[in-house]
Design a protein around this motif. Structure first.
Motif, PDB file in Angstrom:
ATOM      1  N   GLU A   1       0.846  -1.180   0.000  1.00 22.23           N
ATOM      2  CA  GLU A   1       0.000   0.000   0.000  1.00 22.23           C
ATOM      3  C   GLU A   1       0.886   1.235   0.000  1.00 22.23           C
ATOM      4  OE1 GLU A   1      -2.858  -0.070   3.134  1.00 22.23           O
ATOM      5  OE2 GLU A   1      -3.874  -1.850   2.358  1.00 22.23           O
TER       6      GLU A   1
ATOM      7  N   THR B   9      -2.255   1.115  -4.286  1.00 21.70           N
ATOM      8  CA  THR B   9      -1.619  -0.180  -4.099  1.00 21.70           C
ATOM      9  C   THR B   9      -0.661  -0.417  -5.251  1.00 21.70           C
ATOM     10  OG1 THR B   9      -3.616  -1.061  -3.035  1.00 21.70           O
ATOM     11  CG2 THR B   9      -1.991  -2.659  -3.804  1.00 21.70           C
TER      12      THR B   9
ATOM     13  N   GLU C  62     -10.465   1.248  -6.361  1.00 22.50           N
ATOM     14  CA  GLU C  62      -9.234   0.645  -6.860  1.00 22.50           C
ATOM     15  C   GLU C  62      -9.249  -0.877  -6.745  1.00 22.50           C
ATOM     16  OE1 GLU C  62      -5.500   0.543  -5.136  1.00 22.50           O
ATOM     17  OE2 GLU C  62      -6.140   0.787  -3.086  1.00 22.50           O
ATOM     18  N   ARG C  63      -9.966  -1.428  -5.773  1.00 31.00           N
ATOM     19  CA  ARG C  63      -9.988  -2.880  -5.639  1.00 31.00           C
ATOM     20  C   ARG C  63     -10.577  -3.562  -6.878  1.00 31.00           C
ATOM     21  NH1 ARG C  63     -13.973  -0.896  -2.279  1.00 31.00           N
ATOM     22  NH2 ARG C  63     -16.119  -1.548  -2.779  1.00 31.00           N
TER      23      ARG C  63
ATOM     24  N   ALA D 167      -7.828  -4.822  -9.122  1.00 31.87           N
ATOM     25  CA  ALA D 167      -6.795  -5.651  -8.497  1.00 31.87           C
ATOM     26  C   ALA D 167      -6.378  -6.832  -9.367  1.00 31.87           C
ATOM     27  CB  ALA D 167      -7.265  -6.142  -7.130  1.00 31.87           C
TER      28      ALA D 167
END
Length: 281
Positions: free
Chosen positions: A5, A14, A36-37, A40
């Protein structure tokens, strides 16, 4: 792969790095109300193929601050301040490495206006378009978007100081000013190209890096025609256009967000990876 992070001022992100020295560094600039996840899996895929990849949330969204506490932040702030700040941090973190960027929707708007920086070796704009509501071809979708952007969104912003976009089916909650600015641009035939304060046409003409503009046949917002209305302003760049159908990806639907889902990992992701790798040679 290593995952850490990071903080860039108020911006939370991240960083995913390959175990070996990366061949390039890339930033994924997100779509409006998209956390943002969501990026991923795609970021991990890129890092697993040798490209250090940074994902993040715009200020006033996700992990980068409460939308209510940041009610005065607009889309213009994300485009003109957040994108350059993250770009500069990444270039400093990976000096000497080719710098790349992917902009999804509004993230692509920032790149198309040159806010990703002149040091990029190449940039991808994904489902990014001149987002006038009047240009949405499906009447039902056009009415729905107008209701959200021009009635419900502004009303909730005035009452709450932010927009509960999650409850409206738009993703993550966003600051009030971002919603008002989005709605104002969406009323203009040329979107922000018709906003003199953005100087959008002049800025787009300064972009000279290779550009890959990707769209999807079942995207109700970023249609091929509306993407062309954006890329048509990139007069100084070599622009390659690709339009995929769900059949190309081996899935039932792609739409505005589906390219980032794992269903097209083995069909469409390798083509984008190959284009990115080509820009680093």
């Amino acid at each position: 792969m290593r995952t850490n992070e990071v903080r860039i001022g108020q911006i939370a992100g991240t960083l995913r790095e390959p175990d070996e020295t990366p061949a390039a560094a890339l930033v994924i600039h997100p779509a409006t109300a998209t956390p943002e996840r969501f990026y991923a899996n795609f970021a991990s895929y890129l890092a697993g193929n040798g490209i250090a990849t940074l994902t993040y949330d715009y200020r006033g969204t996700g992990r980068s601050g409460s939308p209510r506490a940041n009610r005065s932040l607009g889309m213009r702030d994300w485009i003109t301040e957040d994108v350059p700040a993250v770009t500069a941090w990444t270039a400093t973190r990976f000096p000497g490495q080719p710098q790349l960027a992917i902009g999804h929707s509004v993230g692509g708007h920032a790149l198309a206006l040159g806010y990703g920086g002149s040091g990029l070796a190449g940039l991808v704009i994904l489902a990014s378009h001149a987002a006038s509501v009047a240009a949405i071809p499906d009447p039902a979708e056009r009415r729905r978007v107008r209701l959200v952007l021009h009635v419900l969104g502004p009303a909730l912003a005035a009452v709450l100081g932010y927009v509960p976009a999650r409850r409206l089916g738009l993703g993550e909650d966003i600051p009030a000013t971002a919603m008002r600015q989005w709605g104002a641009w969406a009323k203009l035939d040329g979107y922000f190209f018709d906003d003199p304060a953005m100087e959008a046409a002049a800025r787009a003409a300064t972009v000279t890096q290779p550009v890959l503009a990707v769209g999807f046949t079942d995207d109700k917002w970023a249609t091929p025609a509306s993407i062309d209305r954006l890329t048509g302003h990139l007069t100084g760049a070599d622009v390659e256009r690709r339009t995929y159908s769900p059949a190309d990806g081996g899935v039932d639907a792609i739409g505005h967000h589906g390219f980032l889902r794992r269903g097209v990992r083995d069909t469409l992701w390798p083509e984008l990876l190959t284009w990115l790798q080509k820009q680093c040679r």
